[in-house]
Design an enzyme around this catalytic site. Structure first.
Site, short mmCIF file in Angstrom:
data_model
loop_
_atom_site.label_atom_id
_atom_site.label_comp_id
_atom_site.label_asym_id
_atom_site.label_seq_id
_atom_site.Cartn_x
_atom_site.Cartn_y
_atom_site.Cartn_z
N GLY A 164 -29.66 23.11 -12.66
CA GLY A 164 -30.49 21.92 -12.83
C GLY A 164 -29.75 20.63 -12.50
O GLY A 164 -30.25 19.56 -12.82
N HIS A 171 -18.98 15.99 -12.38
CA HIS A 171 -19.27 15.04 -13.45
C HIS A 171 -19.67 15.79 -14.72
O HIS A 171 -20.30 16.84 -14.66
CB HIS A 171 -20.41 14.10 -13.04
CG HIS A 171 -21.68 14.82 -12.71
ND1 HIS A 171 -21.88 15.51 -11.53
CD2 HIS A 171 -22.83 15.00 -13.42
CE1 HIS A 171 -23.08 16.05 -11.52
NE2 HIS A 171 -23.68 15.77 -12.65
P1 AMP Z 1 -26.97 15.96 -12.90
O1 AMP Z 1 -28.41 15.76 -12.61
O2 AMP Z 1 -26.66 16.88 -14.02
O3 AMP Z 1 -26.21 16.33 -11.65
O4 AMP Z 1 -26.39 14.55 -13.35
C1 AMP Z 1 -26.17 13.52 -12.42
C2 AMP Z 1 -26.54 12.22 -13.08
O5 AMP Z 1 -26.08 11.16 -12.24
C3 AMP Z 1 -28.03 12.02 -13.22
O6 AMP Z 1 -28.35 11.99 -14.61
C4 AMP Z 1 -28.33 10.70 -12.54
O7 AMP Z 1 -29.16 9.88 -13.30
C5 AMP Z 1 -26.95 10.07 -12.40
N1 AMP Z 1 -26.81 9.20 -11.21
C6 AMP Z 1 -27.38 9.34 -9.99
N2 AMP Z 1 -26.98 8.34 -9.17
C7 AMP Z 1 -26.13 7.56 -9.87
C8 AMP Z 1 -25.38 6.38 -9.59
N3 AMP Z 1 -25.44 5.79 -8.39
N4 AMP Z 1 -24.60 5.86 -10.56
C9 AMP Z 1 -24.54 6.43 -11.78
N5 AMP Z 1 -25.23 7.54 -12.12
C10 AMP Z 1 -26.02 8.10 -11.19
#
Ligand code: AMP
Length: 335
Positions: A164, A171
């Site tokens: 997901g 991260h």
């Molecule tokens: P995941 O969906 O588990 O891969 O988590 C990635 C997270 O990164 C999501 O919750 C997004 O909201 C967040 N995200 C996407 N683009 C950015 C950005 N430019 N800066 C900070 N967070 C972001």
């Protein structure tokens, strides 16, 4: 904040720093976030679920090397995944700590689920599908401990194409534990339990599992770890390896069609660590990551909210995870 070493992580007070950066970024409209107090609580079996519409979800970019559901044995990553990586040069207004423990950054989630939702990202590109290192696990734990002076946080990691996730750059995420979901079944499982590591033999004590929980999960209780990097790396690293091996066994015995593509969600508080093997990123149009497995269902709109209620959270979690079979124990060739 520019720089924070691991040992300094014990000396600063992290939550007010996160809060300050969040409030400023929110005011300056750097975050895609509308605070909402509209949610529903649903009871399904003995579990409690919070279903909430988060408008920012539909705006979240996705940057995966491979779409979920493509069950090739050897995934072929898309080539443009690096070019669209948002964590390589993060926005300064979202940066909480520019350099943490030499290798990481703390940045606000630009599309947060709640206020003060932030990420630990690697400063260099590392694949999301790589294993967490002992140093990462220790940094996650000490960060939780630090935040816990003010707020009960948890941390989670979505890894593998069916987990997901939306971003391929490594991260982990930190979020305040939803108030309506405090004391979930995992807290009951570990209450009164001492830290232990299951041995390989079938007769010895294995991971904790709640037979009333519909989806496959493996839990270990965590000790209160003193601020000692080596000790934290050793205990958390071993616990994670035990849990990861359970995921490998689960794929070996229950999902043998695609043994190369192992997906899972890892969740951790200062009291427990839990792993959930994942076979599907979504059921119908309902995507789930780690959050749904502690009861938090986030929907981008009322259509998805309706589907969650129609299918029922337990069905969705069994389909996106695996039905709960207790501890899947095989033979001497287990991982
Ligand atoms: P995941 O969906 O588990 O891969 O988590 C990635 C997270 O990164 C999501 O919750 C997004 O909201 C967040 N995200 C996407 N683009 C950015 C950005 N430019 N800066 C900070 N967070 C972001």
């Amino acid at each position: 904040m520019d720089q924070l070493s691991i040992s300094e992580l014990n000396k600063v007070d992290l939550f007010p720093i996160v809060q300050q950066v969040f409030d400023k970024a929110f005011k300056e409209e750097k975050l895609i976030y509308n605070e909402s107090d509209s949610f529903e609580i649903l009871e399904d079996g003995n579990l409690k679920f919070k279903i909430e519409i988060v408008g920012g979800l539909s705006k979240r970019p996705s940057n995966r090397p491979q779409e979920p559901g493509i069950k090739t044995n050897i995934p072929r990553p898309r080539k443009d995944v690096h070019a669209a990586d948002p964590f390589m040069i993060p926005e300064p207004e979202l940066t909480v700590v520019e350099c943490l423990a030499d290798e990481y950054r703390l940045i606000l989630n630009k599309y947060p689920n709640t206020s003060n939702h932030f990420l630990l990202v690697t400063r260099e590109f590392v694949k999301q599908d790589s294993l967490l290192t002992p140093k990462e696990l220790a940094t996650m734990y000490f960060t939780l401990q630090n935040l816990g002076r003010h707020e009960n946080y948890f941390t989670f990691f979505n890894s593998g194409s069916e987990s997901g996730y939306s971003q391929y750059h490594k991260h982990v995420q930190f979020m305040p534990f939803p108030k309506e979901l405090q004391n979930i079944f995992v807290d009951d499982l570990v209450r009164g339990e001492e830290f232990y590591l299951p041995k390989d033999t079938r007769s010895s004590r294995q991971c904790l599992n709640d037979p009333n929980c519909p989806y496959q999960h493996y839990v270990l209780p965590l000790p209160k770890i003193p601020f000692e990097l080596e000790e934290a790396e050793e205990q958390l690293g071993m616990a994670y390896m035990v849990l990861f091996r359970k995921v490998l066994n689960c794929f070996k015995y229950l999902n043998s069609t695609n043994p190369f593509d192992v997906s899972y969600n890892l969740l951790m508080t200062t009291k427990w660590i839990m792993i959930i093997p994942r076979r599907n990123a979504k059921f119908d149009k309902v995507w789930t990551n780690a959050l749904a497995f502690i009861g938090l269902f986030l929907a981008k709109d009322t259509e998805i909210q309706g589907l969650i209620k129609e299918y029922g959270p337990s069905t969705i979690l069994q389909e996106n995870g695996f039905p709960n079979n207790g501890d899947v124990l095989g033979d001497e060739n287990d991982y």
